[in-house]
Design a protein around this motif. Sequence first.
Motif, PDB file in Angstrom:
ATOM      1  N   THR A 175       0.867  -1.067  -0.070  1.00  0.00           N
ATOM      2  CA  THR A 175       0.021   0.047  -0.088  1.00  0.00           C
ATOM      3  C   THR A 175       1.047   1.287   0.010  1.00  0.00           C
ATOM      4  O   THR A 175       2.059   1.235   0.299  1.00  0.00           O
ATOM      5  CB  THR A 175      -0.937   0.047   1.122  1.00  0.00           C
ATOM      6  N   LYS A 210       0.425   6.244   3.578  1.00  0.00           N
ATOM      7  CA  LYS A 210      -0.193   5.810   4.902  1.00  0.00           C
ATOM      8  C   LYS A 210       0.184   6.750   6.027  1.00  0.00           C
ATOM      9  O   LYS A 210      -0.047   6.584   7.039  1.00  0.00           O
ATOM     10  CB  LYS A 210       0.505   4.528   5.041  1.00  0.00           C
ATOM     11  N   GLY A 264      -3.870   5.389   7.702  1.00  0.00           N
ATOM     12  CA  GLY A 264      -4.801   4.642   7.004  1.00  0.00           C
ATOM     13  C   GLY A 264      -5.939   5.352   5.792  1.00  0.00           C
ATOM     14  O   GLY A 264      -6.568   4.880   4.904  1.00  0.00           O
ATOM     15  N   THR A 283      -5.131   5.430   1.914  1.00  0.00           N
ATOM     16  CA  THR A 283      -4.111   4.583   1.809  1.00  0.00           C
ATOM     17  C   THR A 283      -4.632   3.893   0.373  1.00  0.00           C
ATOM     18  O   THR A 283      -6.009   3.736   0.526  1.00  0.00           O
ATOM     19  CB  THR A 283      -4.043   3.579   2.700  1.00  0.00           C
TER      20      THR A 283
END
Length: 311
Positions: free
Chosen positions: A161, A164, A168, A171
Amino acid sequence: MPSSAPSRDLSPPNTTLTAVAGFRVGHWTDPVGQTGCTVVLCPDEGAVASASFLGPSPATREGVLLSPEKKVERVHAVLLAGGSAFGLSAATGVVRVLEERGVGHPTPWARVPLVPGAVVYDLGVGDPTARPGEREGEAAARSASDAPVPRGRVGAGTGTTAGKYLGGVGTVPGGLGSVMLERHGVQVGALAVVNPIGDVLDERGGVLAGPGTGPGAVSFTPGDVENTTLIAVVTEHTLTKAECRRLADAAQTALGRVIHPSHTAWDGDAAFMLSACTRPPADPLLLGALVQEAVCAAVRDAVRQANALDV
């Protein structure tokens, strides 16, 4: 009888790392557990190699071997994997395949395959108990070919991913990308596993992946997430081990152009540089520029492929 026209290959040209002669790539992918591993196989005689590791917590295998002052110059494969430090065990499966094929560094009693590797932390994306191991590394090595590299959410890029730094929010999948660039007869191939805390930038400096706000809107504390971008760059042009190290450093510098912020206290980036040494040395200025351009293009390719974005 009328003569038949010669058949034409209508498949698109290979514009990934495996377009560089002598190098093959294979993946093992777990789409449920959201992890995987990727193997870059070198020519059987090995490739002169070095690497650059930045960040406070790199997870690597045989990284010290790649230092320019160490004796052995050639390696036989590179492993890139998910699973954090657990994933390093996948290299043992790669070693097994190479030993079967009689590939390795010659010693008096055996040929010893040299397989450096590095991993990303993807345990928080899918099943944290799903990790590449020996069997998975072996499967990736056996599948390796010179066909165009499958890209996107595959291999070591399956659970990666990007963006961040807001904990989150915003993301997006990072993925795995690969390109080959050629200019004035000089070829460079690159493969990127994209798992940074920062945003990925497009060619104009706009945000391609990530929140795009920059850090600061949400307090970020150590241990919230783990991040690392892995790079493998290859060429046929002859290089010394010290020259490979300088180009690995150049590859790391390229990450600063395509990821913002880059090389943070929560990134453990690794860049491998491999030379097959089957062609004469290239103009060092041109080669360095191509390495950096290829790294940027591979990182962007990973994000676009992982998120099905238009170029």
